[in-house]
Design a protein around this motif. Structure first.
Motif, PDB file in Angstrom:
ATOM      1  N   LEU A  79     -13.857  28.248  21.272  1.00  0.00           N
ATOM      2  CA  LEU A  79     -13.535  28.053  19.862  1.00  0.00           C
ATOM      3  C   LEU A  79     -12.498  29.090  19.451  1.00  0.00           C
ATOM      4  O   LEU A  79     -12.683  30.283  19.680  1.00  0.00           O
ATOM      5  CB  LEU A  79     -14.791  28.178  18.996  1.00  0.00           C
ATOM      6  CG  LEU A  79     -15.913  27.174  19.278  1.00  0.00           C
ATOM      7  CD1 LEU A  79     -17.144  27.510  18.451  1.00  0.00           C
ATOM      8  CD2 LEU A  79     -15.452  25.754  18.993  1.00  0.00           C
ATOM      9  N   ILE A  80     -11.420  28.628  18.831  1.00  0.00           N
ATOM     10  CA  ILE A  80     -10.342  29.508  18.382  1.00  0.00           C
ATOM     11  C   ILE A  80     -10.271  29.425  16.862  1.00  0.00           C
ATOM     12  O   ILE A  80      -9.934  28.385  16.297  1.00  0.00           O
ATOM     13  CB  ILE A  80      -8.996  29.090  19.003  1.00  0.00           C
ATOM     14  CG1 ILE A  80      -9.121  29.026  20.530  1.00  0.00           C
ATOM     15  CG2 ILE A  80      -7.893  30.057  18.594  1.00  0.00           C
ATOM     16  CD1 ILE A  80      -7.912  28.424  21.210  1.00  0.00           C
ATOM     17  N   GLU A  87      -9.938  25.504  16.186  1.00  0.00           N
ATOM     18  CA  GLU A  87      -9.527  24.633  17.290  1.00  0.00           C
ATOM     19  C   GLU A  87     -10.602  24.646  18.361  1.00  0.00           C
ATOM     20  O   GLU A  87     -11.044  25.714  18.797  1.00  0.00           O
ATOM     21  CB  GLU A  87      -8.198  25.108  17.882  1.00  0.00           C
ATOM     22  CG  GLU A  87      -7.749  24.306  19.102  1.00  0.00           C
ATOM     23  CD  GLU A  87      -6.516  24.889  19.763  1.00  0.00           C
ATOM     24  OE1 GLU A  87      -6.184  24.452  20.886  1.00  0.00           O
ATOM     25  OE2 GLU A  87      -5.892  25.794  19.173  1.00  0.00           O
ATOM     26  N   HIS A  88     -11.024  23.445  18.777  1.00  0.00           N
ATOM     27  CA  HIS A  88     -11.994  23.326  19.863  1.00  0.00           C
ATOM     28  C   HIS A  88     -11.216  23.178  21.165  1.00  0.00           C
ATOM     29  O   HIS A  88     -10.630  22.126  21.439  1.00  0.00           O
ATOM     30  CB  HIS A  88     -12.907  22.124  19.627  1.00  0.00           C
ATOM     31  CG  HIS A  88     -14.106  22.100  20.520  1.00  0.00           C
ATOM     32  ND1 HIS A  88     -14.941  21.019  20.633  1.00  0.00           N
ATOM     33  CD2 HIS A  88     -14.629  23.054  21.348  1.00  0.00           C
ATOM     34  CE1 HIS A  88     -15.903  21.288  21.484  1.00  0.00           C
ATOM     35  NE2 HIS A  88     -15.738  22.514  21.934  1.00  0.00           N
ATOM     36  N   GLU A 141     -13.102  33.116  19.711  1.00  0.00           N
ATOM     37  CA  GLU A 141     -12.119  34.165  19.485  1.00  0.00           C
ATOM     38  C   GLU A 141     -11.531  33.981  18.088  1.00  0.00           C
ATOM     39  O   GLU A 141     -11.297  32.864  17.631  1.00  0.00           O
ATOM     40  CB  GLU A 141     -11.018  34.143  20.539  1.00  0.00           C
ATOM     41  CG  GLU A 141     -10.130  32.922  20.531  1.00  0.00           C
ATOM     42  CD  GLU A 141      -9.042  32.997  21.591  1.00  0.00           C
ATOM     43  OE1 GLU A 141      -7.858  32.923  21.216  1.00  0.00           O
ATOM     44  OE2 GLU A 141      -9.382  33.112  22.794  1.00  0.00           O
ATOM     45  N   VAL A 142     -11.323  35.114  17.407  1.00  0.00           N
ATOM     46  CA  VAL A 142     -10.746  35.132  16.063  1.00  0.00           C
ATOM     47  C   VAL A 142      -9.366  35.763  16.172  1.00  0.00           C
ATOM     48  O   VAL A 142      -9.226  36.881  16.671  1.00  0.00           O
ATOM     49  CB  VAL A 142     -11.639  35.927  15.089  1.00  0.00           C
ATOM     50  CG1 VAL A 142     -10.961  36.041  13.730  1.00  0.00           C
ATOM     51  CG2 VAL A 142     -12.996  35.251  14.951  1.00  0.00           C
ATOM     52  N   VAL A 143      -8.359  35.034  15.716  1.00  0.00           N
ATOM     53  CA  VAL A 143      -6.975  35.504  15.796  1.00  0.00           C
ATOM     54  C   VAL A 143      -6.541  35.941  14.401  1.00  0.00           C
ATOM     55  O   VAL A 143      -6.432  35.120  13.482  1.00  0.00           O
ATOM     56  CB  VAL A 143      -6.043  34.403  16.330  1.00  0.00           C
ATOM     57  CG1 VAL A 143      -4.611  34.923  16.437  1.00  0.00           C
ATOM     58  CG2 VAL A 143      -6.532  33.902  17.683  1.00  0.00           C
TER      59      VAL A 143
END
Length: 325
Positions: A79-80, A87-88, A141-143
């Motif tokens: 998971l983004i 976004e998967h 992940e967290v951007v």
């Protein structure tokens, strides 16, 4: 076409019997060639001596099919989470598994094609228990786009709001989390006097303050067992990480989860590296300075509070109860 292999059996007949069988062989009635065998294959016949066995090998069947859901981009998590949404990172992999040899992929329509796959719609159709199982089996992940957070007009929703849209199950069940702090090219200056002068201002930027709020949100996560904070810089920078960028690690010292990792990565690197040596010592030194500043600020507030109360207005008893004189 089917294949016939002749395997001679043990000969137990006499010469006379063999001669008689050979004589009768010419008068054998063969079935028509158009008569089909199993699997729709047309039969092929041949004359076989009576004292031999005929072994029919059926046509080779296709190897069994195996279907798996895998990451579309293996360098990223399942998971983004970004400011634009979630976004998967998934695709459907269909392979044939031969008995001998390596599996090979089969071309087929992908139900997770980004052009047709709506992850938010799928998530909204899940019940609470299904969401818990889903998030417990995935990494995220967290951007964080530092340049976007420092922009004067930021019309995007924001990382914290996007995390909230995933529901309470996300914070309750997610096991592993990675946070990327993405810095732009123009912000990654060399470690010079200008960079050292810019460090105090870095603590006053909107991005630095936003990271404090993000830390408060991450403190709501209950099942975290792995947490990486990664400063990511452009590949074209001569200095991989500057002190101004390292300052952004400081808000994460307020995390309740103490076993988090500090890492750095330039965009060309296949994987991040742990922060150590002088950069790590610098961050630790800045943390000690911050704690000293906080203690000094608290002491100053107490002193100012005593000065504004006036003489003999209030006193604090041993039981910590405030009473009027």
């Amino acid at each position: 076409m089917s294949t016939i292999i002749h395997l001679p059996a043990k000969d137990t007949t006499s010469d006379a019997e063999e001669q008689q069988s050979t004589t009768n062989q010419g008068n054998m009635a063969l079935p028509p060639l158009s008569e089909p065998l199993v699997f729709g294959w047309q039969a092929t016949y041949t004359t076989v001596p009576f004292h031999s066995h005929a072994v029919v090998i059926p046509p080779a069947r296709d190897p069994p099919i195996q279907v798996n859901d895998v990451r579309r981009n293996r360098s990223k998590k399942n998971l983004i989470v970004q400011e634009s949404g979630v976004e998967h990172n998934i695709k459907q992999l269909i392979q044939r598994i031969p008995t001998h040899g390596r599996p090979y992929e089969i071309a087929a329509p992908d139900p997770y094609d980004p052009l047709v796959y709506d992850f938010q719609a799928r998530l909204s159709n899940m019940g609470s228990e299904d969401k818990k199982k889903f998030f417990a089996a995935n990494f995220a992940e967290v951007v964080v786009d530092i340049e976007s957070l420092n922009a004067v007009s930021n019309e995007k929703k924001g990382i914290i709001a996007v995390i909230g849209d995933l529901g309470p199950e996300f914070a309750a069940c997610l096991p592993k989390l990675t946070i990327y702090l993405d810095f732009p090219l123009q912000a990654a200056s060399s470690d010079t006097l200008a960079d050292r002068l810019a460090m105090p201002d870095a603590k006053k930027t909107p991005a630095f303050n936003y990271l404090k709020n993000l830390v408060n949100k991450i403190n709501e996560f209950q099942k975290i067992d792995s947490l990486d904070i990664i400063v990511r810089t452009p590949a074209t920078e001569a200095t991989p990480v500057t002190n101004t960028q390292l300052i952004h690690f400081l808000p994460f010292y307020e995390l309740k989860f103490r076993k988090w990792n500090m890492k750095w990565q330039q965009s060309y690197m296949p994987r991040p590296e742990h922060l150590n040596g002088p950069p790590y010592s610098f961050v630790e030194g800045e943390r000690r300075k911050t704690m000293q500043e906080q203690k000094a600020a608290v002491a100053q507030q107490r002193q100012d509070a005593r000065a504004t109360r006036g003489p003999a207005q209030f006193y604090i008893s041993r039981k910590s109860a405030i009473k009027e004189v």
